[in-house]
Scaffold this motif. Structure first.
Motif, PDB file in Angstrom:
ATOM      1  N   LEU A 119       0.584  -0.956  -0.067  1.00  0.00           N
ATOM      2  CA  LEU A 119      -0.052  -0.209   0.550  1.00  0.00           C
ATOM      3  C   LEU A 119       0.670   1.098   0.386  1.00  0.00           C
ATOM      4  O   LEU A 119       2.094   1.500   0.615  1.00  0.00           O
TER       5      LEU A 119
ATOM      6  N   THR B 299      -6.103   3.922   3.215  1.00  0.00           N
ATOM      7  CA  THR B 299      -6.392   3.025   1.530  1.00  0.00           C
ATOM      8  C   THR B 299      -7.900   3.489   2.033  1.00  0.00           C
ATOM      9  O   THR B 299      -7.871   1.479   2.843  1.00  0.00           O
TER      10      THR B 299
ATOM     11  N   TRP C  98     -13.262  -1.422   3.917  1.00  0.00           N
ATOM     12  CA  TRP C  98     -12.572  -1.501   5.138  1.00  0.00           C
ATOM     13  C   TRP C  98     -11.705  -0.339   4.309  1.00  0.00           C
ATOM     14  O   TRP C  98     -11.410   0.521   3.575  1.00  0.00           O
TER      15      TRP C  98
ATOM     16  N   TYR D  61      -7.730   0.744   5.096  1.00  0.00           N
ATOM     17  CA  TYR D  61      -6.025   0.555   5.996  1.00  0.00           C
ATOM     18  C   TYR D  61      -5.572   1.948   6.112  1.00  0.00           C
ATOM     19  O   TYR D  61      -5.618   3.361   5.795  1.00  0.00           O
ATOM     20  N   LYS D  62      -4.782   1.286   7.133  1.00  0.00           N
ATOM     21  CA  LYS D  62      -4.165   2.963   8.020  1.00  0.00           C
ATOM     22  C   LYS D  62      -2.663   3.078   8.178  1.00  0.00           C
ATOM     23  O   LYS D  62      -2.295   3.858   8.624  1.00  0.00           O
ATOM     24  N   ARG D  63      -1.553   2.492   7.244  1.00  0.00           N
ATOM     25  CA  ARG D  63      -0.451   1.843   7.463  1.00  0.00           C
ATOM     26  C   ARG D  63       0.391   1.196   6.082  1.00  0.00           C
ATOM     27  O   ARG D  63      -0.121   0.603   5.120  1.00  0.00           O
TER      28      ARG D  63
ATOM     29  N   LEU E  78       2.461  -1.720   4.345  1.00  0.00           N
ATOM     30  CA  LEU E  78       1.580  -3.276   4.231  1.00  0.00           C
ATOM     31  C   LEU E  78       2.037  -3.883   2.951  1.00  0.00           C
ATOM     32  O   LEU E  78       1.412  -3.231   2.032  1.00  0.00           O
TER      33      LEU E  78
ATOM     34  N   VAL F   5       0.056  -6.358   0.713  1.00  0.00           N
ATOM     35  CA  VAL F   5      -0.038  -6.591  -0.034  1.00  0.00           C
ATOM     36  C   VAL F   5      -0.484  -7.514  -1.447  1.00  0.00           C
ATOM     37  O   VAL F   5       0.584  -7.678  -2.120  1.00  0.00           O
TER      38      VAL F   5
ATOM     39  N   ASP G  38      -5.184  -9.087   2.124  1.00  0.00           N
ATOM     40  CA  ASP G  38      -4.544  -8.875   3.202  1.00  0.00           C
ATOM     41  C   ASP G  38      -3.924  -9.869   3.537  1.00  0.00           C
ATOM     42  O   ASP G  38      -4.005 -11.515   3.441  1.00  0.00           O
TER      43      ASP G  38
ATOM     44  N   ASN H 288       4.239  -8.054  13.071  1.00  0.00           N
ATOM     45  CA  ASN H 288       3.687  -6.861  12.609  1.00  0.00           C
ATOM     46  C   ASN H 288       4.909  -5.876  11.677  1.00  0.00           C
ATOM     47  O   ASN H 288       4.260  -4.476  11.637  1.00  0.00           O
TER      48      ASN H 288
END
Length: 171
Positions: free
Chosen positions: A44, A49, A63, A65-67, A70, A72, A86, A132
């Motif tokens: 991402l 996103t 959804w 995404y806040k990172r 990440l 995918v 994901d 993570n």
């Protein structure tokens, strides 16, 4: 040709979303020089996103995404939209500008994993990577990948992260 169009329409009606581009193993990239082979991993691009239920802004957001960075898996393509999966197996559609086709990984599981100085379980551990943690994937062998983060570099087993296929090898 008419038979192909009929099958595309039938696929659209049966799936509810035009996912037939997944069957076509490649599609032109925006630069027109390279091909996008599917499935493949990307990351991402931004910290926020939107994942949608279908390939277009008219579809609801399922959804956010806040990172950024990440990893995918891009599993399908329709026009300017990627269907992604994901690390949890959640699938949906994002605009292709939201994904960079850079190899990234993320440590999975609930415990730290050893980062080794060679692709061998008996090699010394140079760091413990927490769940993570994100990193760049530099190269992969059968069971191991050379990974690099802001303050670490070493070999991580593919079973310990999301971002590479089993038996995938590349330099």
């Amino acid at each position: 040709m008419r038979h192909f169009l009929f099958l595309m329409l039938l696929g659209f009606l049966l799936t509810g979303a035009p996912a037939l581009h997944a069957a076509a193993a490649e599609s032109s990239e925006s630069d027109g020089k390279s091909k996008l082979e599917l499935p493949r991993f990307g990351a991402l691009r931004f910290g926020a996103t939107n994942m949608r239920t279908g390939p277009g802004q008219r579809y609801p957001i399922s959804w956010v995404y806040k990172r950024s960075g990440l990893p995918v898996e891009v599993v399908a393509l329709f026009d300017n939209w990627y269907r992604i999966r994901d690390h949890d197996g959640t699938e949906g559609w994002v605009h292709k500008t939201q994904v960079k086709l850079q190899r990234r990984g993320m440590v999975t599981g609930s415990k730290p994993h050893g980062l080794h100085n060679a692709a061998d379980l008996k090699a010394p551990i140079v760091a413990q990577l927490m769940p993570n943690v994100l990193f760049n994937i530099m190269a992969c062998q059968k069971d191991w990948c050379l990974v690099k983060g802001d303050d670490f570099k070493g070999y991580l087993r593919k079973d310990d992260f999301f971002g590479a296929y089993p038996n995938e090898a590349f330099e």
